[in-house]
Write a protein that holds these residues in place. Structure first.
Motif, PDB file in Angstrom:
ATOM      1  N   ILE A 121      61.791  68.902  -6.126  1.00 57.86           N
ATOM      2  CA  ILE A 121      62.880  69.766  -5.652  1.00 57.86           C
ATOM      3  C   ILE A 121      62.574  70.284  -4.259  1.00 57.86           C
ATOM      4  O   ILE A 121      63.454  70.326  -3.383  1.00 57.86           O
ATOM      5  CB  ILE A 121      63.111  70.937  -6.633  1.00 57.86           C
ATOM      6  CG1 ILE A 121      63.580  70.402  -7.983  1.00 57.86           C
ATOM      7  CG2 ILE A 121      64.130  71.926  -6.068  1.00 57.86           C
ATOM      8  CD1 ILE A 121      63.786  71.475  -9.036  1.00 57.86           C
ATOM      9  N   LEU A 147      69.679  66.474  -3.279  1.00 61.02           N
ATOM     10  CA  LEU A 147      69.364  67.106  -4.562  1.00 61.02           C
ATOM     11  C   LEU A 147      70.611  67.281  -5.414  1.00 61.02           C
ATOM     12  O   LEU A 147      71.699  67.549  -4.902  1.00 61.02           O
ATOM     13  CB  LEU A 147      68.695  68.463  -4.328  1.00 61.02           C
ATOM     14  CG  LEU A 147      68.077  69.150  -5.555  1.00 61.02           C
ATOM     15  CD1 LEU A 147      66.979  68.291  -6.160  1.00 61.02           C
ATOM     16  CD2 LEU A 147      67.527  70.522  -5.173  1.00 61.02           C
ATOM     17  N   ALA A 152      69.070  61.453  -6.100  1.00 61.25           N
ATOM     18  CA  ALA A 152      67.873  62.230  -6.438  1.00 61.25           C
ATOM     19  C   ALA A 152      67.296  61.772  -7.770  1.00 61.25           C
ATOM     20  O   ALA A 152      66.067  61.724  -7.938  1.00 61.25           O
ATOM     21  CB  ALA A 152      68.221  63.712  -6.493  1.00 61.25           C
ATOM     22  N   GLY A 156      63.574  60.288  -8.207  1.00 57.42           N
ATOM     23  CA  GLY A 156      62.648  60.875  -9.166  1.00 57.42           C
ATOM     24  C   GLY A 156      62.127  59.861 -10.166  1.00 57.42           C
ATOM     25  O   GLY A 156      60.934  59.863 -10.511  1.00 57.42           O
ATOM     26  N   LEU A 228      66.659  66.983 -11.452  1.00 57.06           N
ATOM     27  CA  LEU A 228      67.033  66.492 -10.125  1.00 57.06           C
ATOM     28  C   LEU A 228      68.513  66.158 -10.017  1.00 57.06           C
ATOM     29  O   LEU A 228      69.067  66.149  -8.917  1.00 57.06           O
ATOM     30  CB  LEU A 228      66.199  65.254  -9.771  1.00 57.06           C
ATOM     31  CG  LEU A 228      64.678  65.461  -9.715  1.00 57.06           C
ATOM     32  CD1 LEU A 228      63.984  64.165  -9.329  1.00 57.06           C
ATOM     33  CD2 LEU A 228      64.321  66.564  -8.734  1.00 57.06           C
TER      34      LEU A 228
END
Length: 287
Positions: A121, A147, A152, A156, A228
């Motif tokens: 984050i 984000l 995102a 991730g 995320l």
């Protein structure tokens, strides 16, 4: 001799008991639940039915499965494209830094994946590290809204699962016999031909192994889309979590889990056949 045999059988019994209690019995429990009816008071009603599997034919659930499949496939392709060159370079590296690089690949396993996801984050947010660097360099003129988006989530997933793609490839490439490559060069084959006709087929079991280790977790991880993606990216893992914890519909959640498990067995079958084909290639090469 008797002590060795006793030690061997003791280990086998302990392993089988462990697998039976913590793997086989929970799987059988989920399988049984998937054929029972939901009950608002007692969680399940002991009545055999296929209604949970028929419910998955709903276009809404199909959309979730399809979205999860696409995101997991994209994540797997990105991991493969990033991991294969690195694993090949690492396996062929003849330097004192080889163990250091392999150590750096293993370091993420020392930290909880959940903690590392929360750390992402601070990198992906509007005033995070990534946007700060891009603004400083001048590539962008305003922060990118990364984000809480699908991008995102993919970042991730790739970040968390990339080591699972690197390690099987590294093990498979490291044992690759370079005599095949040298013989192909002596016969006039170029780099592209050597890769397509020799390196790729012989490392195919490692590729399939990495795909299995990345694809299935990418479909079933629920905390990365939650953290995320801002709970906007509903994947199969989030669906299972929601059915068990939010909707308290354990039979339907179990049915979704069993469908995912069947997908795992299918991929394992593909891996077994790929590994068998790889062994045949090696035996032909030795002849």
């Amino acid at each position: 001799m008797k002590a060795d045999r006793l030690f061997k059988w003791t280990n086998l019994v302990v392993v089988w008991l462990w697998l039976s209690v913590f793997a086989l019995l929970p799987s059988l429990f989920v399988f049984l639940l998937s054929f029972l009816e939901n009950d608002a008071v007692k969680l399940v009603r002991w009545k055999f039915t296929f209604i949970n599997y028929l419910a998955l034919l709903n276009p809404l659930y199909f959309k979730v499965f399809w979205r999860s499949f696409c995101i997991a496939a994209l994540c797997t392709i990105i991991c493969l494209c990033l991991a294969y060159p690195f694993a090949y370079f690492l396996a062929r590296l003849r330097s004192k830094y080889k163990n250091l690089l392999l150590f750096l690949v293993l370091i993420p396993f020392w930290t909880s994946s959940l903690i590392r996801t929360y750390a992402m984050i601070s990198i992906l947010k509007a005033k995070g590290l990534l946007n700060t660097v891009l603004l400083f360099i001048g590539i962008i003129h305003q922060p990118l809204p990364i984000l809480y988006t699908g991008t995102a989530v993919i970042i991730g997933l790739v970040y968390s699962l990339l080591p699972f793609m690197i390690l099987p490839l590294y093990v498979n490439i490291e044992k690759l016999d370079t005599q095949f490559i040298d013989a192909a060069r002596d016969l006039g084959a170029n780099t592209a031909t050597i890769f397509a006709r020799i390196v790729f087929p012989l490392t195919w079991p490692g590729i399939v192994g990495g795909i299995i280790l990345v694809f299935l977790p990418a479909m079933s991880m629920f905390y990365i889309p939650d953290i995320l993606g801002g709970a906007k990216s509903l994947l199969v893992g989030n669906l299972i979590q929601g059915e068990f914890l939010a909707a308290h519909n354990w039979p339907l959640g179990s049915a979704v889990s069993m469908v995912l498990t069947c997908g795992m067995w299918l991929l394992l079958l593909i891996y077994w056949r790929a590994n068998k084909a790889g062994q045949q290639h090696e035996s032909i090469g030795e002849i």
